[in-house]
Design an enzyme around this catalytic site. Structure first.
Site, PDB file in Angstrom:
ATOM      1  CB  CYS A 208       0.470   1.148   0.190  1.00  0.00           C
ATOM      2  SG  CYS A 208       1.714   0.624   1.379  1.00  0.00           S
TER       3      CYS A 208
ATOM      4  CB  CYS B  46      -1.307  10.055  -6.259  1.00  0.00           C
ATOM      5  SG  CYS B  46      -2.480   9.086  -5.318  1.00  0.00           S
TER       6      CYS B  46
END
Lengths: 145, 395
Positions: A35, A104
């Site tokens: 990913c 994130c």
């Protein structure tokens, strides 16, 4: 308009607490190379206080910046307080992130949490398993934001 | 040092193009549809530009339609062929996995309307095989659309052979030549091309102008309705200055293809040679079938966006096919289509060199890229595992 805030770029260019701790008391790794981001967090704990923290990150600028900011936010704090670190707090401390980069900051929160769980497990410290959410590592699955 | 190494994204406007267009912005600003002499002055410039561009492609001026760019030309070519096919009950289209999204999204739209689309896989070298096109052809195929040169990895496809096959099977053949025009010779007749798209800003014309070449006899379907400009096939007052600049830029580029290639190829080869010394790096796409300026490489254990931003800090403009830079969750569909694993595709770098670059700039890139890759690897847990042997190297 710049892609990232000045603070994100500062933490990306000059990441704080980058590196590894050989005799860490807890290590947490989250994310998936497939990913495009993996964070590994090392903590050193003394009397229930996080005395040192280091990270390694594979990922984009915001992945590096959120890791860096997360280490700053938990260093010197009691372990229980580090567990309460939210991704929102990381985003706020960085003066915001673009919407598609919010994951994130979630990864940074999860990395801290994973490191603390490892510390608890290694030291036989009892905890309510419910406080640690299951983090699917997306292996073989599609990546999620 | 500032180094612009993203010429596949866009190019600077050349002095030739700027000089050619300026009078049509300042002095001769008439509308080419106006009947008075002042308007006809602009119409004459359009006609001259059409002739120049047709000559560069070995086409007839009547076969040239001006558009807003490559995307519009791709849209119009594919939709036109689909409509023509549907009239004869032919609703199957063939293309490739690694086309530009202007092609892929137009095909996806047609699929929703009931057309069938076959997307061929390029081989690992980034080249489509003619045999694969032949195997995919059906009695109801109305169009084969395959790009001339890939925008990310720079590989050139066997256009002449695919064109010959399509001609033999009486199937229309379109090629998106946005990355090829002005960089590699194009002859629509010799290459058996029925339709072709180009975009001005990839060869030193301004952004916002392009061309759709369609062989005489191919009826185009309008994408933009309105006035009777472009023989009624593309409405809207023509971007006269942009078109004049595009003609001047294309002529200049085509007149200097060999000379430019002789300048660019040594720079590109030096990049391949020096950056190829970085351990666990990989060059993407066949070097045998390649436009001169494109360099695409992967570096294991790092992520492309970080790499790009650090290169930006060092004055280098480049691009990457990582998910973070594509704005989606997956890395570049082009890199995946040539068989790269996701992990590797995330660490990709595209440098595209033009004739305005020089060896000093290449030296700067060669100095900076290995340093940045080494730094990002030093903080990467993936690289750590690769080095310790707990994760297997893929390249």
């Amino acid at each position: 308009m710049a892609l990232y805030s000045e603070k994100v770029m500062d933490h990306f260019r000059n990441p704080r607490n980058v590196g590894q701790i050989d005799d860490a008391d807890g290590v947490g790794e989250v994310g998936n190379a497939k990913c495009g981001d993996i964070m590994r967090m090392y903590i050193k704990v003394n009397d229930g206080i996080i005395t040192d923290v280091k990270f390694n990150t594979f990922g984009c600028a915001s992945a590096i910046a959120t890791s860096s900011m997360a280490t700053e936010l938990i260093k010197g704090k009691p372990v229980e307080e580090a567990l309460k670190l939210s991704n929102d707090a990381v985003v706020e401390a960085l003066d915001g992130l673009p919407t598609h980069k919010i994951h994130c900051s979630v990864l940074a929160e999860e990395a801290v949490s994973a490191a603390v769980k490892d510390y608890y497990d290694r030291n036989g410290i009892a905890y309510d398993p419910a406080i640690f959410k299951e983090h699917p590592d997306h292996e073989g699955e599609s990546c999620s934001i | 040092m500032f180094v612009y190494a993203d010429n596949a994204a866009t190019t600077s406007v050349s002095k030739t193009a700027l000089d050619a267009m300026m009078p049509y912005l300042t002095e001769f600003y008439g509308n080419p549809s106006s009947l008075y002499a002042f308007g006809q002055k602009a119409a004459e410039a359009l006609a001259a530009s059409r002739e120049t561009i047709a000559a560069c492609l070995n086409a007839d001026p009547k076969e040239i339609t001006f558009t807003s760019g490559g995307s519009e030309a791709d849209n119009q070519a594919i939709v036109s062929a689909a409509r023509l096919g549907a009239r004869k009950g032919k609703k199957h289209l063939i293309s490739t996995q690694f086309e530009h999204h202007a092609v892929l999204h137009t095909l996806a739209k047609l699929e929703k309307e009931g057309y069938e689309v076959t997307l061929l896989n390029p081989h690992e070298d980034g080249v489509i095989r003619v045999e694969d096109v032949e195997d995919a052809l059906r009695d109801d195929t109305c169009l084969v659309t395959i790009m001339f040169a890939n925008n990310e990895i720079g590989t050139v496809q066997p256009i002449t052979e695919i064109g010959a096959l399509c001609r033999e099977r009486k199937v229309l053949f379109h090629t998106d030549a946005v990355q090829a025009a002005g960089h590699t010779p194009i002859d629509v007749k010799a290459m058996n091309i029925d339709m072709l798209s180009i975009s001005g800003h990839k060869f030193h014309a301004p952004k916002g102008v392009g061309v759709l070449y369609a062989r005489r006899g191919i009826a185009l379907t309008n994408i933009i309705e309105g006035g009777a400009q472009e023989r009624g096939k593309r409405a809207g007052t023509e971007n006269v200055a942009g078109i004049v600049a595009m003609a001047a830029a294309l002529k200049e580029s085509c007149d200097h293809i060999e000379e430019n290639a002789a300048k660019i190829i040594p720079m590109r080869d030096r990049l391949f040679e020096e950056l190829g010394k970085i351990p666990h790096s990989k060059i993407n796409g066949s070097l045998e079938h390649h436009v001169p300026g494109t360099v695409n490489m992967c570096f294991e254990g790092i992520e492309g966006e970080s790499l790009l931003l650090m290169l930006d800090d060092n004055g280098i403009c480049a691009s990457s096919g990582s998910a973070c830079t594509s704005g989606s969750l997956d890395p570049s569909h082009v890199l995946l289509s040539i068989g790269l694993p996701h992990e590797v595709a995330h660490g990709s770098l595209r440098l595209s060199i033009g004739e305005y670059n020089n060896m000093d700039e290449i030296d700067h890139i060669i100095k900076v890229v290995p340093e940045v890759v080494a730094y990002l690897r030093s903080i990467s847990p993936v690289w750590d595992e690769l080095e310790k042997g707990t994760r297997k190297h893929l390249i």
